[in-house]
Design an enzyme around this catalytic site. Structure first.
Site, PDB file in Angstrom:
ATOM      1  CG  HIS A 137      -2.136   0.851   0.972  1.00 38.48           C
ATOM      2  ND1 HIS A 137      -2.111   2.220   1.045  1.00 38.48           N
ATOM      3  CD2 HIS A 137      -3.388   0.514   0.595  1.00 38.48           C
ATOM      4  CE1 HIS A 137      -3.307   2.682   0.733  1.00 38.48           C
ATOM      5  NE2 HIS A 137      -4.098   1.676   0.449  1.00 38.48           N
ATOM      6  CG  ASP A 164      -8.411  -4.399  -3.186  1.00 38.94           C
ATOM      7  OD1 ASP A 164      -9.636  -4.258  -3.153  1.00 38.94           O
ATOM      8  OD2 ASP A 164      -7.630  -3.503  -3.548  1.00 38.94           O
TER       9      ASP A 164
END
Ligand code: CMC
Length: 370
Positions: free
Chosen positions: A256, A307
């Site tokens: 991320h 996700d």
């Protein structure tokens, strides 16, 4: 002028909607863990739009407003029916949401009152569109939204025509809460850039859907499921992950830009994935996911993002893989619209600069001499 690749670390606006500080995500100052455990998606929608948690009567009113606006114009349903059978669901959503503007008499009314009404319509209709598209491509008639139920329940109902199990509604609602907003993520930035030209809210969310579609953003949840299916069985995990890393390929659902010590949303989805795996008597996807997480964390130091476990959650809910990203959009519609409203409140055109790297001092050469 020196460019910052990917605008990493650049603070491009002020916002009071959500924050990521020291790895903690809040919506309007409320920790995401607290919201994931306690709030419904509709409460979160209210919180994002109005800046505070709703009272019971305010929440009831929002439910009524969403319900009253959840049907999609018949012309738009006809338009979905005209899409080629193999249309990508995010492309379908992008085009369909854009078309909603054509049938909205307030589309170009820029008053704050009209804009909040349009935000309600967009939030209410996105799940109707996704479900209608999913049925139409299977040759089935779309199902009209029912009254008296949450967006999460209605979506599952419109998708299947059956009343979903409470655990399925709980999982869907939690997923919607967790994906609702995320500070200045790529799609939200795209929305803000678009409306900062004083373009309309439909243009803003259409830009956002286009940005969410990519596999480095919302498209990663579908890509995670592709990976799980490619791996197939737990004994193949190690070889698959090592090969990907050796080839310097990205493992979807990991890493991320903002979180370096883990995405706080992932643990809630991991828990849900385990619970659903047990209930559906298929722990394969969860077990493989845990194995992949351990390996990737050990070998590369990367942690799963939102996700990663959402893929196995949606699969346990029997949702087709290519609808995962549209579900992300159903949820993020709340954040996009909140950011658009905030942008209008204190607008300035967003127009950064580029560091020029092309040739200089070139003379124009007439076409016959090139
Ligand atoms: N698998 C393998 N290596 C990775 C991954 C990954 N998933 N993510 C980052 N890296 C490596 C990358 O190869 C690079 O290594 P090196 O410095 O040796 O070249 C380094 O880590 C930095 O990566 P980056 O792509 O420059 O970092 P970024 O901040 O631009 O990217 C990211 C963030 C989310 C795009 C990236 O981690 C990624 O591509 N992840 C996979 C896609 C994904 O899961 N996206 C969903 C993001 S969360 C939900 C959302 O916001 O939509």
């Amino acid at each position: 002028m020196t460019a910052t690749k990917g605008l990493e670390g650049i603070v491009a606006t002020t916002s009071s909607i959500s924050s990521i500080i020291d790895g903690t995500l809040t919506y309007r100052g409320i920790n995401i863990d607290d919201l994931a455990e306690n709030a419904t998606f509709e409460e979160v929608v209210y919180l994002l739009w109005y800046g505070k948690l709703p009272t019971q009567s305010e929440l009831d009113q929002l439910h009524k407003d969403l319900e009253a606006n959840s049907a999609v114009p018949e012309q738009v349903i006809d338009q979905i029916k005209s899409y080629p059978a193999d249309t990508n669901p995010m492309a379908a959503l992008r085009s369909t949401v854009s078309s909603l503007a054509l049938f909205d008499k307030e589309a170009n009314d820029m008053s704050p009152e009209a804009n909040i009404r349009k935000a309600i319509r967009l939030q209410a209709q996105t799940s109707t569109i996704v479900a209608a598209f999913a049925r139409i491509r299977e040759g089935k008639e779309p199902i009209s939204p029912k009254s008296g139920v949450s967006i999460a329940e209605n979506f599952l109902y419109m998708l299947t025509g059956e009343t979903p199990e409470p655990i399925a509604v709980e999982a869907m609602d939690k997923a919607l809460v967790l994906h609702a907003d995320h500070e200045l993520n790529a799609s939200t930035f795209a929305a803000r850039v678009t409306v900062a030209t004083l373009s309309d809210i439909y243009s803003g969310v259409t830009s956002a859907i286009g940005a969410l579609k990519g596999p480095l953003h919302g498209g990663a949840n579908e890509a995670v499921m592709v990976m799980l299916e490619e791996i197939g069985t737990p004994d193949q995990v190690e070889a698959y992950v090592k090969k990907k890393l050796d080839n310097k390929e990205k493992l979807m659902g990991f890493g991320h830009r903002v979180y370096k010590n883990g995405d706080p949303r992932a643990k809630h989805l991991m828990k849900m994935s385990k619970e659903l795996g047990k209930i559906t008597n298929n722990m394969n996807w969860y077990n493989m996911s845990v194995q992949i997480e351990e390996l990737v964390t050990n070998l590369k130091g990367l942690k799963p993002n939102v996700d990663f476990y959402s893929a196995s959650v949606y699969t346990s809910l029997k949702i087709p893989r290519d609808l995962f990203t549209p579900i992300f959009a159903i949820s993020r519609m709340s954040g996009w619209t909140a950011h658009i409203l905030e942008q209008y409140e204190n607008n300035r055109l967003i127009r950064p600069r580029a560091e020029y790297t092309g040739p200089s001092s070139q003379a124009y050469v007439p076409i016959e001499k090139r």
